[in-house]
Design an enzyme around this catalytic site. Structure first.
Site, PDB file in Angstrom:
ATOM      1  N   ARG A   1      21.863   8.752  -5.341  1.00 40.09           N
ATOM      2  CA  ARG A   1      23.164   9.305  -4.961  1.00 40.09           C
ATOM      3  C   ARG A   1      23.910   9.830  -6.189  1.00 40.09           C
ATOM      4  NH1 ARG A   1      21.484   5.957  -1.156  1.00 40.09           N
ATOM      5  NH2 ARG A   1      22.316   6.054   0.981  1.00 40.09           N
TER       6      ARG A   1
ATOM      7  N   ARG B   1       7.415  11.868   8.850  1.00 40.78           N
ATOM      8  CA  ARG B   1       8.770  11.323   8.883  1.00 40.78           C
ATOM      9  C   ARG B   1       9.740  12.444   9.276  1.00 40.78           C
ATOM     10  NH1 ARG B   1       9.474   7.877   3.417  1.00 40.78           N
ATOM     11  NH2 ARG B   1      11.210   6.972   4.612  1.00 40.78           N
TER      12      ARG B   1
ATOM     13  N   ASP C   1      15.585  -2.823   5.248  1.00 45.70           N
ATOM     14  CA  ASP C   1      14.695  -3.091   4.114  1.00 45.70           C
ATOM     15  C   ASP C   1      14.506  -4.578   3.839  1.00 45.70           C
ATOM     16  OD1 ASP C   1      14.163  -0.437   3.719  1.00 45.70           O
ATOM     17  OD2 ASP C   1      15.572  -0.170   2.069  1.00 45.70           O
TER      18      ASP C   1
ATOM     19  N   ARG D   1       6.089   0.213   9.462  1.00 47.25           N
ATOM     20  CA  ARG D   1       6.232  -1.150   8.947  1.00 47.25           C
ATOM     21  C   ARG D   1       6.208  -2.216  10.034  1.00 47.25           C
ATOM     22  NH1 ARG D   1      10.847   0.023   4.309  1.00 47.25           N
ATOM     23  NH2 ARG D   1       9.417   1.035   2.826  1.00 47.25           N
TER      24      ARG D   1
ATOM     25  N   LYS E   1       7.035   2.754  -6.523  1.00 43.03           N
ATOM     26  CA  LYS E   1       8.045   3.495  -5.766  1.00 43.03           C
ATOM     27  C   LYS E   1       9.432   2.878  -5.927  1.00 43.03           C
ATOM     28  CE  LYS E   1       8.975   5.280  -1.126  1.00 43.03           C
ATOM     29  NZ  LYS E   1       9.103   6.689  -1.524  1.00 43.03           N
TER      30      LYS E   1
END
Length: 410
Positions: free
Chosen positions: A27, A98, A289, A320, A390
């Protein structure tokens, strides 16, 4: 490459610096690119997603391969549309499954010209050189909060600002609150009334920034503490006053006997002789998450646990929801999927010597979460351990410093 992981002591005493938040880093990089004046961002996240974001913002090529970096792809889709740059954005096969359609639709309402190059509503896309000029748009908020954050970040730079209607249930609300809080730090005000966000034309104020530690990464140390017999873990660069919603993991882990003490640094301890409730339930609509961490902790401790609000998990770096269930079942934990958006973990006795590798599905959070179960097995073997780059590239080194036995082999 395969990692064999062991810790037979069932205790953990260590001190470490949690890596910087990639959510905040990404951001801030967009805000920095939109600011009229230069400013410094210190302690950027070492994650591959953040490296991709930084490199892409300085790359003037006609095609950018953003691999499987979802936040990077979505934020840059909005940014490139704002600046009117003609560019193709593509990624891995996983990235191509996605959805990007809801964000593209909202940008088109603002005047963007964007083409799908393969499948409607999915990457890759080509952004044409039309500049944005609209004022009103609507976007689905029940798929990914990143669509909304992407639009908010560019909103003050639109000629007439932005009136954004959020359609559907708002998922991952804390990530929107993080975006708005960061925009405010840089001098931009956002008005939020019910399902409408209003941003007037404004300028970001240049301000040197130090990125705080990542609570999503910290969650794995909470999980290790919960599954240990005894633990004292000191986490640096972390605060319970964070703008990150995932700090709620400190409250969640109290249910598994983990206490948090804040005195400059953050110290987490496993309460001695703690016995969790036989039945627990958690809603992850706002904190997706954290779901994998809690799922494997519940399985490892033999706690009946229902995890709901998992709507977003199938469109993450992997599916997931299916992945965590499949891998737990391979280790002989009792796990099942309910109604495509919930997970039921039941008390069970796992196999001591696993016969199969833990498959990571090229997903960093699968590798990170399943590493916690090393206490419950004589060893644990994880494929593609490098996927952690990642978000938390130094995790395996941090485990080694904490006394874990790690062996890598082909």
């Amino acid at each position: 490459m395969i990692l064999r992981l062991r810790n037979l002591k069932r205790s953990i005493f260590t001190e470490l610096a949690i890596p910087a938040s990639k959510s905040i880093s990404n951001r801030c990089l967009i805000i920095q690119a939109l600011s009229d004046k230069e400013f410094e961002i210190r302690n950027l996240a070492p994650s591959s997603d953040t490296i991709l974001m930084k490199d892409a913002l300085s790359n003037d090529g006609s095609e950018l391969n953003l691999q499987n970096a979802g936040t990077t792809f979505r934020f840059l889709t909005a940014y490139m549309s704002l600046v009117g740059r003609e560019v193709t954005l593509t990624g891995t096969d996983d990235m191509k499954r996605r959805p990007i359609g809801p964000l593209v639709d909202a940008l088109k309402q603002l005047g963007a010209s964007i083409d799908y190059l393969e499948k409607e509503n999915y990457p890759p896309i080509k952004i044409n050189s039309n500049k944005l000029h609209g004022f009103k748009a609507s976007v689905s908020a029940n798929i990914s909060s990143q669509y909304v954050s992407a639009l908010l970040l560019i909103a003050p730079c639109l000629p007439n600002g932005l009136e954004l209607e959020l359609k559907g249930e708002i998922l991952s609300r804390p990530y929107l609150e993080m975006t708005i809080a960061l925009m405010k730090e840089y001098g931009v005000e956002v008005a939020w009334n019910s399902n409408t966000l209003m941003v007037q034309p404004q300028k970001y104020i240049a301000k040197n920034t130090v990125i705080e530690g990542d609570w999503s990464s910290a969650s794995y140390w909470y999980g290790l503490a919960a599954l240990s017999d005894e633990a004292k873990i000191t986490l640096k660069n972390l605060s319970t006053k964070s703008v990150q919603g995932d700090k709620v993991v400190a409250e969640m882990m109290k249910e598994f006997g983990v206490d948090t003490i804040e005195n400059g640094d953050l110290v987490i301890k496993k309460a001695k002789d703690f016995k969790p409730k036989e039945n627990l339930s958690f809603d992850f609509r706002q904190y997706p998450d954290l779901a994998l961490t809690v799922a494997v902790v519940a399985a490892g401790l033999g706690v009946n646990c229902e995890l709901t609000g998992l709507h977003a998990l199938p469109i993450k770096e992997s599916d997931r929801l299916q992945a965590v269930c499949t891998e737990l079942q391979k280790l002989e934990y009792d796990c099942s999927i309910i109604n495509d958006n919930a997970l039921q973990v039941k008390a069970s006795k796992p196999i001591l010597e696993p016969k199969e590798l833990v498959n990571t599905y090229q997903d960093h959070r699968i590798a990170l979460a399943f590493s916690l179960l090393n206490f419950e097995h004589r060893y644990l073997e994880i494929e593609e351990p490098d996927v952690i780059n990642k978000s938390y590239p130094n995790y395996w080194n941090d485990l080694k410093e904490a006394g874990f036995d790690l062996k890598f082999y082909d």
